[in-house]
Design a protein around this motif. Structure first.
Motif, PDB file in Angstrom:
ATOM      1  N   ARG A 123       2.767 -72.476  15.679  1.00 33.40           N
ATOM      2  CA  ARG A 123       1.796 -72.046  14.663  1.00 33.40           C
ATOM      3  C   ARG A 123       2.435 -71.354  13.459  1.00 33.40           C
ATOM      4  O   ARG A 123       3.609 -71.090  13.412  1.00 33.40           O
ATOM      5  N   ASP A 124       1.554 -71.054  12.503  1.00 28.82           N
ATOM      6  CA  ASP A 124       1.834 -70.204  11.337  1.00 28.82           C
ATOM      7  C   ASP A 124       2.799 -70.851  10.333  1.00 28.82           C
ATOM      8  O   ASP A 124       3.869 -70.306  10.026  1.00 28.82           O
ATOM      9  N   TRP A 145     -10.652 -58.887  18.087  1.00 26.90           N
ATOM     10  CA  TRP A 145     -10.136 -60.211  17.726  1.00 26.90           C
ATOM     11  C   TRP A 145     -10.999 -61.309  18.354  1.00 26.90           C
ATOM     12  O   TRP A 145     -11.405 -61.202  19.506  1.00 26.90           O
ATOM     13  N   GLN A 188      -7.016 -63.235   8.411  1.00 25.76           N
ATOM     14  CA  GLN A 188      -7.582 -63.539   9.710  1.00 25.76           C
ATOM     15  C   GLN A 188      -8.764 -62.603   9.925  1.00 25.76           C
ATOM     16  O   GLN A 188      -8.613 -61.377   9.858  1.00 25.76           O
ATOM     17  N   TRP A 227      -6.319 -70.222  12.264  1.00 29.57           N
ATOM     18  CA  TRP A 227      -5.287 -69.200  12.363  1.00 29.57           C
ATOM     19  C   TRP A 227      -4.379 -69.202  11.141  1.00 29.57           C
ATOM     20  O   TRP A 227      -4.635 -69.877  10.165  1.00 29.57           O
ATOM     21  N   THR A 228      -3.293 -68.470  11.277  1.00 30.20           N
ATOM     22  CA  THR A 228      -2.472 -68.150  10.117  1.00 30.20           C
ATOM     23  C   THR A 228      -1.838 -69.353   9.428  1.00 30.20           C
ATOM     24  O   THR A 228      -1.473 -70.344  10.074  1.00 30.20           O
ATOM     25  N   GLU A 266       6.316 -65.679  15.649  1.00 31.32           N
ATOM     26  CA  GLU A 266       5.080 -65.863  14.906  1.00 31.32           C
ATOM     27  C   GLU A 266       5.380 -65.672  13.415  1.00 31.32           C
ATOM     28  O   GLU A 266       6.338 -64.991  13.029  1.00 31.32           O
ATOM     29  N   ASN A 269      -6.800 -59.411  10.984  1.00 34.33           N
ATOM     30  CA  ASN A 269      -5.370 -59.343  11.272  1.00 34.33           C
ATOM     31  C   ASN A 269      -4.583 -59.980  10.126  1.00 34.33           C
ATOM     32  O   ASN A 269      -4.805 -59.600   8.976  1.00 34.33           O
ATOM     33  N   ASP A 270      -3.686 -60.882  10.402  1.00 33.60           N
ATOM     34  CA  ASP A 270      -2.687 -61.318   9.418  1.00 33.60           C
ATOM     35  C   ASP A 270      -3.199 -61.605   8.002  1.00 33.60           C
ATOM     36  O   ASP A 270      -4.219 -62.256   7.832  1.00 33.60           O
TER      37      ASP A 270
HETATM   38  C1  FRU Z   1      -0.139 -63.047  14.545  1.00 35.65           C
HETATM   39  C2  FRU Z   1      -1.001 -64.151  15.128  1.00 35.65           C
HETATM   40  C3  FRU Z   1      -0.550 -65.513  14.644  1.00 35.65           C
HETATM   41  C4  FRU Z   1      -1.784 -66.347  14.797  1.00 35.65           C
HETATM   42  C5  FRU Z   1      -2.865 -65.374  14.427  1.00 35.65           C
HETATM   43  C6  FRU Z   1      -4.157 -65.544  15.182  1.00 35.65           C
HETATM   44  O1  FRU Z   1      -0.796 -61.816  14.540  1.00 35.65           O
HETATM   45  O2  FRU Z   1      -1.003 -64.086  16.533  1.00 35.65           O
HETATM   46  O3  FRU Z   1       0.566 -66.026  15.353  1.00 35.65           O
HETATM   47  O4  FRU Z   1      -1.779 -67.475  13.976  1.00 35.65           O
HETATM   48  O5  FRU Z   1      -2.349 -64.076  14.680  1.00 35.65           O
HETATM   49  O6  FRU Z   1      -5.159 -64.694  14.705  1.00 35.65           O
END
Ligand code: FRU
Length: 538
Positions: free
Chosen positions: A146-147, A46, A38, A81-82, A201, A21-22
Motif C-alpha cells: 500500500r501507500d 479508525w 484519512q 487508504w493512503t 508504510e 490519520n495520514d
Molecule cells: C498508516 C496507514 C497506511 C494505510 C492507512 C490506513 O497510518 O496504516 O499504511 O494506508 O494508514 O488508514
C-alpha cells in the motif's frame, strides 16, 4: 468524563469532528493548496476510511470540502487508504491511492478531477479500469501492499511510482513503471528493500540539494549534486535514509546502511507518523506533513468526538553535511503571532527558572537561543544511549544536574509544578565532537491516569568551532507541543492533556539545571491566534 473541548487545537489541522490519520495527496495546484486525509466520517475511532479534503491559500487557514474519495467501487469498498497526488503533463492532477477491495486485498486505484476548472477540485472520478495495480507477483503479500508515492519520470521518460510492501517477509519500496500513468508494470527490482524490518508504510521519495532550502520537483530534471531521500513509516515512527537515485540501476542507493533500524535517522522523535511531502511550486520549497495521534484513551476519543491532528506543515531540506534533514514550520504560521514578549541578555545559573509572562501560554510560539559559557564541563557521551534514547531521557531527566544542561523550556505547567512538560537539551562530549540530547519529557504533563506519557528524545551533532548557540523553537497549541531544536536539526511533536489547562491558566519558564551557566542572548514569545481550520464549508 474529564475530557474537555479545551484540548482541541486552535491552529493545527483537523476536521470539526471524527477520526483522522495520514495526510494524503498534498499538492499545490492553480493557486490552491490541497490537503486530503484519512478520515472516518462516522466516528472518532479508525474505520470506514475515506479521503477528507480541505483547501487553503496559506497552509494555515483551511476550508472544508466534501470527501474527495469515497468507498464506492469493488476495489475500494473496504477503505480508501493512503496515496499521493502527481501533476501530469498538461497540468492535469491525478491521485493514486490504496483501496481495500471486496476481499480486503490491497490494490492501487486512480482518480482524476471531474472538472479542472473548479478551483477547489471538489469532485474526483474513478475511471473504469480500476484497480490499476493488483498485489500479484513473486514474494508479495496482498495484505501488505500500500501507500503509493508521488510519481516521477525516470531516464527512459517513463513514469515511476513506489509502493510500500512486504516482500518475502521483509520491507520494500516496490517500483512500478508506466507510459500513461494508468497502465503499470512492476519493475523486476525494488527502488530499495531491506531485511532490517518488515512492512514499510507510506514511503516518500524526493530530491534535495545539500545546504539549500529550496525544494526540487521530482519530475523535473534533477540538478547536479542533488541527493535523494527515502522516507518510510515503521515502528510508530518516520525514518529516512539519504542517498542517491542511481539512474543506471534505477534504484535508490543509501549513503550509509545501518543494520540496526533503531539507529536510522528520524523525521521527528516524538508522535509523528505517515508523513508525506510535496513540492510547493508557489514558493519553490518542499513541505512535509505528518499525522499526530491522540495519546489519551479510545474512550476519551469517543467522548471528545475527535481524534488526530496534523503537525504544522514544515519546510524540509538537507543540511550542508548531506547527512541530516532540517525542518522548520512554514513561515505562514507566523501570521498567527499576536502579543509579543522579548528578552535579551538573560543568564540562567544552575536552578534558575525564568518566568515567561505576558502571552497566552496555551497558544504560543516561543524562540529561545541558549549560549554555552563553558563546554569543558560537558559529560562524556555513551554511544549505547542511541539504542534507546527514551530510556536515557528518563534516567537523565530535567531534574538531574549535568555538566552542560539540562536547560530548556517548561510549558503547560500548573502553579505548583505538579503538572508540567519540559523540552530541554544536554550537551555531551564525544570523540572529536559534541552530541546534543534533546528531550520532550511528558511524564509529568498531566495528573490524569491512563495517558501515554513518554520522555521522547533524540541526539544531534554540534560543531563548537562553528557555533556556540543552541536554539529552541516550540509551538504550543493546547494539547500539542511541537519543538524544533538546533535550527530544525531535531524535531519532537507531542500531545499532552494537563488538568490545569481545563481549570485555568498555565505557566511557562526557561530553565537551567546544569552546573555551568547558560546565557540567553534572545528569548521571544508570542501568543498565537486561532486559525480558521475547517470551520467554513466550501
Ligand atoms: C498508516 C496507514 C497506511 C494505510 C492507512 C490506513 O497510518 O496504516 O499504511 O494506508 O494508514 O488508514
Amino acid at each position: 468524563s474529564i475530557v474537555s473541548t479545551k484540548y482541541r487545537t486552535a491552529y493545527h489541522f483537523q476536521p470539526p469532528k471524527n477520526w483522522i490519520n495520514d495526510p494524503n495527496g498534498p499538492m499545490y495546484y492553480n493557486g490552491i493548496y490541497h490537503q486530503f486525509y484519512q478520515y472516518n466520517p462516522n466516528g472518532s475511532l479508525w474505520g470506514n476510511i475515506v479521503w477528507g479534503h480541505s483547501v487553503s491559500t496559506d497552509l494555515i487557514n483551511w476550508i472544508r470540502l466534501e470527501p474527495a474519495i469515497e468507498r464506492t467501487i469493488p476495489s475500494d469498498i473496504n477503505g480508501c487508504w493512503t496515496g499521493s497526488a502527481t501533476i501530469l503533463k498538461g497540468n492535469r492532477p491525478a491521485i493514486i491511492y490504496t483501496g481495500a477491495d471486496t476481499e480486503k486485498r490491497q490494490v492501487q486505484n486512480i482518480v482524476f478531477p471531474k472538472n479542472v476548472s473548479d478551483p477547489y477540485l471538489r469532485e474526483w472520478i474513478k475511471p473504469d479500469n480500476n484497480p490499476l495495480i493488483q498485489p500479484i507477483g513473486q514474494g508479495l503479500n496482498s495484505g501488505q501492499f500500500r501507500d503509493p508515492t508521488t510519481g516521477w519520470i525516470g531516464p527512459d521518460g517513463l513514469w515511476r511510482i513506489a509502493v510500500g510492501a512486504e516482500l518475502n517477509g521483509y520491507s520494500a519500496a516496490l517500483l512500478y513503471k508506466s507510459e500513461d500513468f494508468v497502465n503499470w508494470t512492476r519493475v523486476d527490482h525494488s527502488l530499495y528493500s531491506s531485511n532490517a524490518s518488515t512492512m514499510w508504510e507510506c514511503p516518500d521519495f524526493f530530491a534535495v540539494l545539500p545546504g539549500n532550502n529550496s525544494g526540487l520537483d521530482l519530475s523535473a530534471a534533477i540538478p547536479n549534486g542533488a541527493k535523494h531521500v527515502l522516507k518510510m513509516s515503521l515502528d510508530n515512527c518516520d525514518k529516512y535514509m539519504v542517498g542517491v537515485y542511481d539512474l543506471k540501476s534505477d534504484t535508490f542507493v543509501p549513503d550509509t546502511i545501518l543494520d540496526d533500524r533503531r539507529l536510522w535517522s528520524r523525521i521527528d522523535y516524538g508522535n509523528y507518523y505517515a508523513s508525506k511531502s510535496f513540492f510547493d511550486s508557489k514558493r519553490g520549497r518542499r513541505i512535509i506533513w505528518g499525522w499526530t495521534n491522540e495519546t489519551d484513551s479510545s474512550l476519551d476519543d469517543v467522548a471528545k468526538g475527535w481524534a488526530g491532528i496534523h503537525a504544522i506543515p514544515r519546510t524540509i531540506w538537507l543540511d550542508s553535511n548531506s547527512k541530516q534533514l532540517l525542518q522548520w514550520p512554514v513561515e505562514e504560521v507566523e501570521s498567527l503571532r499576536s502579543e509579543e514578549v522579548s528578552h535579551q541578555g538573560l543568564e540562567l545559573k544552575q536552578g534558575d527558572l525564568f518566568d515567561i509572562k505576558g502571552i497566552d501560554t496555551l497558544q504560543a510560539d516561543v524562540e529561545i537561543d541558549f549560549e554555552l559559557t563553558s563546554i569543558d564541563s560537558a559529560d562524556p557521551f555513551d554511544p549505547s544511549w542511541l539504542l534507546d534514547i527514551e530510556k536515557h531521557c528518563r534516567e537523565a531527566d530535567a531534574s538531574v544536574h549535568g555538566g552542560v544542561g539540562p536547560f530548556g523550556l517548561v510549558v503547560l505547567a500548573s502553579d505548583n509544578m505538579e503538572e508540567h512538560t519540559s523540552v530541554h537539551f544536554r550537551v555531551y562530549k564525544s570523540q572529536e565532537k559534541y552530541m546534543v540530547l534533546m528531550c520532550s519529557d511528558l511524564r509529568k504533563s498531566s495528573l490524569r491516569p491512563e495517558l501515554y506519557t513518554p520522555a521522547y528524545g533524540g541526539f544531534f551533532e554540534f560543531d563548537l568551532e562553528k557555533e556556540s548557540t543552541i536554539s529552541l523553537r516550540t509551538l504550543i497549541d493546547r494539547s500539542a507541543v511541537e519543538s524544533f531544536g538546533g535550527g530544525g536539526r531535531l524535531c519532537i511533536m507531542a500531545r499532552v492533556y494537563p488538568v490545569t489547562l481545563i481549570n485555568g491558566g498555565t505557566r511557562m519558564y526557561a530553565f537551567n539545571n546544569g552546573t555551568s551557566t547558560v546565557k540567553v542572548p534572545q528569548l521571544k514569545a508570542w501568543s498565537m491566534r486561532r486559525a480558521q481550520v475547517n470551520v467554513k464549508k466550501g
